[in-house]
Design a protein around this motif. Structure first.
Motif, PDB file in Angstrom:
ATOM      1  N   ALA A  24      26.261   3.189   8.923  1.00 21.33           N
ATOM      2  CA  ALA A  24      25.682   3.547   7.688  1.00 21.33           C
ATOM      3  C   ALA A  24      24.729   1.895   7.872  1.00 21.33           C
ATOM      4  O   ALA A  24      23.546   1.851   7.577  1.00 21.33           O
ATOM      5  N   ALA A  25      25.382   1.128   8.230  1.00 16.88           N
ATOM      6  CA  ALA A  25      24.702  -0.312   8.795  1.00 16.88           C
ATOM      7  C   ALA A  25      23.179  -0.050  10.015  1.00 16.88           C
ATOM      8  O   ALA A  25      21.955  -0.063   9.772  1.00 16.88           O
ATOM      9  N   ARG A  26      22.847   1.219  10.671  1.00 11.98           N
ATOM     10  CA  ARG A  26      21.952   1.680  11.363  1.00 11.98           C
ATOM     11  C   ARG A  26      21.492   2.715  10.487  1.00 11.98           C
ATOM     12  O   ARG A  26      19.949   2.633  10.941  1.00 11.98           O
ATOM     13  N   ASN A  27      21.932   2.643   9.743  1.00 13.10           N
ATOM     14  CA  ASN A  27      20.753   3.825   9.252  1.00 13.10           C
ATOM     15  C   ASN A  27      20.117   5.135  10.337  1.00 13.10           C
ATOM     16  O   ASN A  27      19.046   5.546  10.009  1.00 13.10           O
ATOM     17  N   GLU A  28      21.197   5.550  10.851  1.00 12.79           N
ATOM     18  CA  GLU A  28      21.478   6.923  11.373  1.00 12.79           C
ATOM     19  C   GLU A  28      22.002   7.285  11.601  1.00 12.79           C
ATOM     20  O   GLU A  28      23.323   7.265  11.010  1.00 12.79           O
ATOM     21  N   PRO A  29      21.544   8.884  11.338  1.00 11.42           N
ATOM     22  CA  PRO A  29      22.871   9.601  10.851  1.00 11.42           C
ATOM     23  C   PRO A  29      23.423  10.245  12.157  1.00 11.42           C
ATOM     24  O   PRO A  29      22.814  10.286  13.252  1.00 11.42           O
ATOM     25  N   LEU A  30      25.227  10.761  11.998  1.00 11.81           N
ATOM     26  CA  LEU A  30      26.125  10.945  13.105  1.00 11.81           C
ATOM     27  C   LEU A  30      25.192  12.540  13.048  1.00 11.81           C
ATOM     28  O   LEU A  30      26.045  13.274  12.871  1.00 11.81           O
ATOM     29  N   THR A  31      24.325  13.127  14.326  1.00 10.87           N
ATOM     30  CA  THR A  31      24.484  13.941  13.853  1.00 10.87           C
ATOM     31  C   THR A  31      24.467  14.450  15.317  1.00 10.87           C
ATOM     32  O   THR A  31      24.082  13.946  16.596  1.00 10.87           O
ATOM     33  N   ALA A  32      24.875  16.030  15.724  1.00 11.39           N
ATOM     34  CA  ALA A  32      25.291  16.979  17.260  1.00 11.39           C
ATOM     35  C   ALA A  32      24.192  18.546  16.636  1.00 11.39           C
ATOM     36  O   ALA A  32      24.655  19.228  16.207  1.00 11.39           O
TER      37      ALA A  32
END
Ligand SMILES: Nc1ncnc2c1ncn2[C@@H]1O[C@H](COP(=O)(O)OP(=O)(O)OP(=O)(O)O)[C@@H](O)[C@H]1O
Ligand SMILES: [Mg+2]
Length: 477
Positions: free
Chosen positions: A388-396
């Motif tokens: 959330a802090a990086r605004n990057e989703p955790l995807t694979a």
């Protein structure tokens, strides 16, 4: 009928007194005197009103008995009473034990009466004798609920009564195998002058019902209220006296409810039961991972946690929101996880790789209104906050990526049990990457589990693996 003499005893130091006082004359504690009925002694002599022994020596010395070696004790394999609900039976450790006392607590309107009515209905339908004692609602109100639950529920005998003596007499007459007292706070004994629900009354009522249960092999279920703080109302001694304490929880606005055992003398306390409130009563949720993950999307601030609840793997979505704020100190709002745990994780994150959160509010939520208590949730909370802090989703590979693991204060990832079962559940739901503590990879993993597993030794490495090495750089920086 002559009233039994009562006395007051201090719950803190045991000091006895003839009348109620705000402050205990013995230890000086405030508000600790509790009324209790003076029972005649075992040999028939009346008890002194101050609760002490009468000073006379017993007329006959007691006979000594020989202790028995445990292996020679006949355990008399007891058949448990099935409640017709696999979820409830699992939390109870396989069903109700005859002669045991179960205390079930939960916030108002959460569905305690509904759950218990359904359980009694099933016991009655299976040929058992059940009794529903309602001190809160009239028989007509109980019937309205039973109408909702179906024809079996209508077959359960109900007694709308608040007098303990009448309830005990009816129990002795009816001899039920399972009895629900809804609720223990509404019953009162005429031996005591305190109001129903007062500490003395609750102790007296629970004690009398427990004696009946033990003597007659009746499974007694006491419904209890909870206080604003969420603990069971009434004395803590109640929790010690009963065999099993169940907590029914969930958010009233949402339909999911979880049942967990806080104490169980006949089973594990790790199991949870998941239910959903519907028009026709409480439905069991046999596949909770499916329900909790249904809305999970691979977006920033969302992380799938492979949790274990007792013997059952459970996938839940942990969500985090990090919002800039001018409020000092910034807010930390956990929902479904422990506040101290969140503070610890944020501190470790700050030290080991995540962007600074000193001027941001942090909200963490376990989707679906479930509460997760196991330490294996640490990594998912940290990942969700970092994402959330990086605004990057955790995807694979386009599907949400998941994780589990406990975080140590030095930023290392610690071993948690049942890695194979967690990975199996993740592969069943099509997740493509699960970050886990390196030591968990030493466990025996199935080939499918091995394909998903990304073992890492530390939190910083875990963030690198899930956020592709971008975790160390703050957007603001
Ligand atoms: N027709 C219905 N459809 C769906 N849910 C319903 C319906 N009727 C009642 N409910 C749910 O059942 C809940 C009441 O259940 P119940 O009376 O078993 O709760 P309780 O825990 O015993 O409450 P209390 O603390 O007041 O005794 C309501 O809060 C509501 O959520
Ligand atoms: Mg109720």
């Amino acid at each position: 009928m002559a009233k039994t003499a009562t006395s007051f005893a201090c719950t803190s130091c045991g000091q006895a007194s003839f009348r109620w006082m705000g402050r205990c004359p013995g230890c000086g504690e405030w508000n600790t005197l509790v009324e209790q009925a003076a029972r005649p002694l075992a040999d028939g002599r009346p008890a002194r009103r101050d609760g002490r022994a009468t000073g006379r020596r017993p007329s006959r010395p007691a006979e000594a008995r020989k202790p028995v070696v445990l292996a020679e004790v006949d355990s008399g394999e007891v058949a448990r009473l099935r409640t017709g609900s696999d979820e409830l039976d699992r939390v109870l450790g396989g069903g109700l034990v005859p002669g045991s006392v179960v205390l079930i607590g939960g916030s108002p309107g959460i569905g305690k009466s509904t759950l218990m009515s359904a359980a009694l209905a099933s016991i009655q339908a299976g040929g058992g004798r059940a009794l529903y004692v309602s001190g809160e609602e009239s028989a007509a109100q109980v019937r309205l609920r039973a109408d909702r639950l179906g024809p079996h529920a209508l077959a359960v005998p109900v007694l709308a009564e608040t007098s303990l003596e009448v309830v005990l007499a009816s129990l002795a007459h009816e001899r039920p195998q399972a009895c629900v007292i809804d609720s223990v706070q509404t019953l009162w004994s005429s031996d005591l002058t305190g109001a129903p629900g007062s500490v003395g009354q609750v102790q007296e009522v629970a004690g009398a019902l427990e004696r009946f249960a033990r003597e007659h092999g009746c499974a007694m279920i006491l419904v209890g209220h909870v206080t604003k703080e969420g603990t069971l109302a009434g004395p803590r001694v109640l929790e010690h006296a009963v065999d099993c304490v169940l907590q029914f929880e969930g958010e009233r606005e949402r339909s999911f409810r979880t049942l967990r055992a806080l104490k169980n003398r006949f089973g594990s306390t790790n199991e949870i039961g998941v239910f959903e409130m519907r028009a026709g009563g409480l439905d069991e949720v046999a596949d909770p991972s499916d329900r909790f993950l249904r809305d999970a999307e691979p977006v920033a601030g969302s992380c799938v946690l492979c949790a274990m609840e007792g013997t059952r793997p459970l996938l839940v979505e942990v969500q985090a929101l990090v919002a800039p704020t001018d409020v000092v100190p910034p807010r930390r709002v956990p929902n479904g996880i422990d506040r101290n745990r969140l503070s610890m994780i944020l501190a470790v994150l700050a030290r080991h790789g995540a962007p600074a959160l000193g001027s941001a509010d942090v909200f963490v939520n376990v989707a679906g209104g479930v509460r997760i208590e196991e330490p294996g949730a640490d990594l998912a909370i940290a990942m969700a906050v970092a994402s959330a802090a990086r605004n990057e989703p955790l995807t694979a590979g386009g599907s949400p990526s998941g994780c589990f693991g406990e975080i140590g204060l030095t930023g290392e990832l610690r071993y948690v049990a049942h890695a194979d079962r967690r990975l199996e559940e993740a592969s069943r739901f099509g997740l493509e990457q699960i970050v886990l503590p390196a030591r968990c990879a030493d466990d025996e993993l199935s080939p499918a589990g091995r394909d998903l597993a990304v073992p890492v030794p530390t939190l910083a490495k875990a963030l690198d693996a899930a956020l592709g090495g971008r975790a160390g750089r703050s957007r603001a920086a």
